[in-house]
Design an enzyme around this catalytic site. Sequence first.
Site, mmCIF file in Angstrom:
data_model
loop_
_atom_site.group_PDB
_atom_site.id
_atom_site.type_symbol
_atom_site.label_atom_id
_atom_site.label_comp_id
_atom_site.label_asym_id
_atom_site.label_seq_id
_atom_site.Cartn_x
_atom_site.Cartn_y
_atom_site.Cartn_z
ATOM 1 N N LYS A 176 -10.194 7.394 9.927
ATOM 2 C CA LYS A 176 -9.392 7.982 8.860
ATOM 3 C C LYS A 176 -9.496 7.071 7.643
ATOM 4 C CE LYS A 176 -5.212 7.646 7.425
ATOM 5 N NZ LYS A 176 -5.464 7.915 5.972
ATOM 6 N N GLU A 249 -5.964 -6.298 9.970
ATOM 7 C CA GLU A 249 -6.138 -7.194 8.834
ATOM 8 C C GLU A 249 -5.177 -6.729 7.752
ATOM 9 O OE1 GLU A 249 -8.878 -7.947 5.171
ATOM 10 O OE2 GLU A 249 -10.082 -8.153 6.996
ATOM 11 N N CYS A 283 -8.482 -8.200 -0.374
ATOM 12 C CA CYS A 283 -7.486 -8.883 0.445
ATOM 13 C C CYS A 283 -7.702 -10.390 0.470
ATOM 14 C CB CYS A 283 -7.488 -8.316 1.860
ATOM 15 S SG CYS A 283 -9.114 -8.321 2.645
ATOM 16 N N GLU A 381 2.469 -10.092 -2.507
ATOM 17 C CA GLU A 381 1.071 -9.808 -2.814
ATOM 18 C C GLU A 381 0.997 -8.836 -3.984
ATOM 19 O OE1 GLU A 381 -2.976 -8.673 -0.363
ATOM 20 O OE2 GLU A 381 -1.148 -7.575 0.124
#
Length: 512
Positions: A176, A249, A283, A381
């Site tokens: 997906k 992750e 990331c 973040e």
Amino acid sequence: MAALPQPLVQRLTAQLTGAGAPVTTVYPPTGAPLATLRTSRADDVAQAFVRARAAQREWSRRSPRERAKPFLALHDLVLDNQELIDVVQAETGKSRNSAFEETLDIAGLALYYARHADRFLAPRKRAGAIPLATRVRELRQPKGVVGIIAPWNYPLSLSAGDAVPALLAGNAVVLKPDTQTTLTALYARELLVRAGLPEELWQIVIGDPADIGDTMIGESDHVCFTGSTDAGRRVAEAAARRLIGCTLELGGKNPMLVLADADLGKAVTGAVRACFSTSGQLCLSTERLFVAESVYEQFVARFVAQTEKLTLGKGAGFDYDIGTLTLPRQLDRVTAHVENARDAGARVLTGGRARPDLGPLFYEPTVLADVTPEMRVFDEETFGPVVSLYPFHDEDEAVALANATEFGLNASIWTRDVRRGRRLASRIRCGTVNINEGYGSAYTSNDTPMGGMKASGSGRRHGEHGLLEYVELQSVGSQHLVGFDPPPGLSTARNARLLTLTFKLMKALRIK
């Protein structure tokens, strides 16, 4: 490049079989419509797993060497594939060079696993309980069907990059992708099928997680997820209820340490790339930059000057450095972080503003100073082109500052003394640490495990570990000559004494 050619879009979207409502994606640099896709319903996802499971049974019977053939061919199909780069750019708005790097990533990864899967998956002989009498082999069996939930920021690396080891391990895959970057995933699947992968083995479904997420996890034998920490926790909870494994992750607030002995020219250049590549939507990007007090002012002046030379742009050329943000929510988050910091007293050394004159989602590379803990940008973040600068006094303080976060994905250390850098690296709680590089030296080393500590995830990509995420370890033991029951005529008590003497003898002879 205002949009992709419609024949290309139609060719790719023909792979989708969902019967859900249509959704239209956009070209980020302008906001113009890009592709209309048919989404998947929960029953479409369930049927994708049925098809994948049927294909996996035959695929798992092939040897690893036979399974490797399509991936050897994929290496060549991906390299220099300008149309694939066009698709990545069109869906993300990233620069040509950043999109090109994704093709290098997948070519290298496919070649690495194709050449090493046979060795990684080979049965291992293990020591038995009784020498000669007990013989044990460790087998590495595929898990079945792996569900992969991939993000939008690196749509080739983080969809095909996870599918490659899962498939080579003998599994089928139901992927997906993020709806915005579906075309990239479809293109990668098309190439691998062209290279010889059985078509039903890799299924692609799209839709809102609220609509199909439960079915994705409910039908998977293992889940691989890349995304935010909050979403990762929900995936982990759902996987745990089913007692299946998951590879995660997640987020990062990645630190870079510039020591007093660093080559400042190289450190500045490396920091600019580590902070602003793909508009900071990586990331592994650096968001916290710690610089030794003795070189802080000099570094800041050079870093700001080089940041201001970066060019924003769009289109298919290599004539600009940074593209646009990909989604409106990313622009909203970047703007909110910068404005919150500015209002609370942070200094904007450069950047700090959106650029609607270039397109709806452009934002300037931004450098902040005097950031304090009450500001959102301090520990949340950002996932955009924003970095905060901080001076430090000594190594202990630098390590403490680097570790002062719930995240632990990637870190970077700049020093002329590599031994010193390695000593410091061992003290930093991140899954990967790079010395004299921002993120590439660890990430691009395909033989090296890559992943996060703390709230940045669990499990690993790359290397043997990245393949073993997708197998079950099975031990097959056989007994020969003598067993574990007392021989005829020997009492249990005498047998216990005999076994005790045997174990002592094995220790003395270093047999176990």
